[in-house]
Scaffold this active site. Structure first.
Site, PDB file in Angstrom:
ATOM      1  N   GLU A 110      -3.200   6.191  -0.724  1.00  0.00           N
ATOM      2  CA  GLU A 110      -3.144   6.697  -2.097  1.00  0.00           C
ATOM      3  C   GLU A 110      -3.254   5.634  -3.173  1.00  0.00           C
ATOM      4  O   GLU A 110      -3.736   5.897  -4.267  1.00  0.00           O
ATOM      5  CB  GLU A 110      -1.828   7.449  -2.322  1.00  0.00           C
TER       6      GLU A 110
ATOM      7  N   PRO B  62       0.830  -1.201   0.000  1.00  0.00           N
ATOM      8  CA  PRO B  62       0.000   0.000   0.000  1.00  0.00           C
ATOM      9  C   PRO B  62       0.862   1.249   0.000  1.00  0.00           C
ATOM     10  O   PRO B  62       1.951   1.270   0.598  1.00  0.00           O
ATOM     11  CB  PRO B  62      -0.798  -0.121   1.298  1.00  0.00           C
ATOM     12  N   LYS B  63       0.398   2.279  -0.699  1.00  0.00           N
ATOM     13  CA  LYS B  63       1.118   3.554  -0.742  1.00  0.00           C
ATOM     14  C   LYS B  63       0.488   4.507   0.265  1.00  0.00           C
ATOM     15  O   LYS B  63      -0.660   4.909   0.117  1.00  0.00           O
ATOM     16  CB  LYS B  63       1.075   4.161  -2.142  1.00  0.00           C
ATOM     17  N   PHE B  64       1.250   4.865   1.284  1.00  0.00           N
ATOM     18  CA  PHE B  64       0.740   5.712   2.346  1.00  0.00           C
ATOM     19  C   PHE B  64       0.815   7.188   1.962  1.00  0.00           C
ATOM     20  O   PHE B  64       1.656   7.612   1.184  1.00  0.00           O
ATOM     21  CB  PHE B  64       1.524   5.475   3.643  1.00  0.00           C
TER      22      PHE B  64
END
Length: 309
Positions: A181, A35-37
């Site tokens: 994101e 996951p893109k934080f």
């Protein structure tokens, strides 16, 4: 440098690995999905004397994050991590809160750390016990990262990772609910390439939140806003505002104490470094960032706190 080399400990400033945007989820053998934080990129160095926290720009931000400084001291000496600082609020990541933490003066940082505690989502292990791991394949760095951080627990923790593209697709569909994101995709066999866009990123939307740190032009009708974007702490100047946004921004800046005393410089596309006036924390904007020959950041709408509306 060799995969097992110990010739020189890693020290800041360190160039971080970057990701190139893609329009659809990459699939195939040998891929990993994370996951893109929505936060601030940070490299953590555990030194013999304590800890150093480096932003993506190379700036040392240790004093702004005393909670992460304390947590990093639990790491073995010679550890270097790459990851993202996030602040959770009501079950979602809050980029404006991360920016408040990053911009805090040393005197205010401890109180902000108590009110807005930071978490560190580590997605790579660059060194362990002084051993430079950057030439090792990602699968090995990942295994060592999990083994290192697992016993420690929050606020330092590895990001989730899957090699299942279908599971990653489910993550991607559910990410907006918690303010994330999108996804970052890496090859399991690749080394860590600082300064290069070897990874790939799939965003859920082209629009994302940014924090307003300043403006250009008159306060009554600013011509552009100066913004800090997720994943980067270097301020950028937006494209010229529409007439409606100029009026809305001017109205927001009328609030007592909203326009600060400080000034700064930021990069404006086509103009280079330009001067701007700072604003106090509280304003945010939804922006779209398009990269062709140059990156252009367009403000889509302002996010004005209720007390200013």
């Amino acid at each position: 440098m060799t995969p097992r080399g110990r010739a020189r400990p890693l020290r800041p400033p360190l160039k971080v690995a970057l990701a190139a945007p893609v329009g659809e989820l990459p699939r195939g053998a040998g891929l990993a999905y994370e996951p893109k934080f929505d936060g601030h990129r940070m490299v953590v160095f555990r030194t013999a004397d304590g800890a150093l926290l480096q932003a993506r720009s190379g700036r040392i931000v240790t004093a702004a994050f005393p909670d992460l400084d304390e947590a990093a001291r639990r790491l073995p000496v010679g550890t270097v991590l790459d990851g993202e600082v996030v602040v959770w609020h009501e079950g979602r990541t809050d980029f404006a809160a991360v920016q408040r933490r990053a911009a805090a003066a040393p005197a205010r940082a401890p109180s902000l750390a108590r009110r807005l505690p930071a978490s560190y989502a580590a997605f790579d292990l660059l060194a362990e016990a002084g051993e430079d791991l950057r030439l090792l394949p990602y699968r090995e760095r990942r295994a060592r990262l999990v083994a290192l951080l697992g016993p420690l627990g929050p606020p330092l923790q590895p990001v989730p990772m899957t090699q299942d593209a279908e599971e990653a697709a489910v993550w991607f569909d559910r990410l907006p609910a918690i303010g994330l994101e999108g996804l970052v995709v890496k090859r399991l066999d690749e080394p860590y390439r600082g300064g290069m866009r070897a990874w790939r990123k799939l965003r859920h939307t082209d629009a994302h939140d940014a924090v307003v740190v300043g403006f250009t032009g008159p306060a009554a009708r600013p011509s552009a806003l100066v913004l800090v974007l997720p994943d980067d702490d270097a301020p950028v100047v937006s494209a010229p505002l529409s007439p409606a946004l100029r009026a809305q921004a001017g109205a927001a800046l009328k609030a007592p104490g909203r326009v600060g005393e400080g000034t700064g410089t930021a990069v404006a596309t086509g103009l280079g470094e330009v001067g701007y006036r700072e604003v106090t924390p509280g304003l945010a904007a939804e922006v779209e960032r398009v990269t062709t020959r140059h990156a252009v950041t367009t403000v889509l709408r302002l996010r004005i706190p209720a007390e200013l509306s």
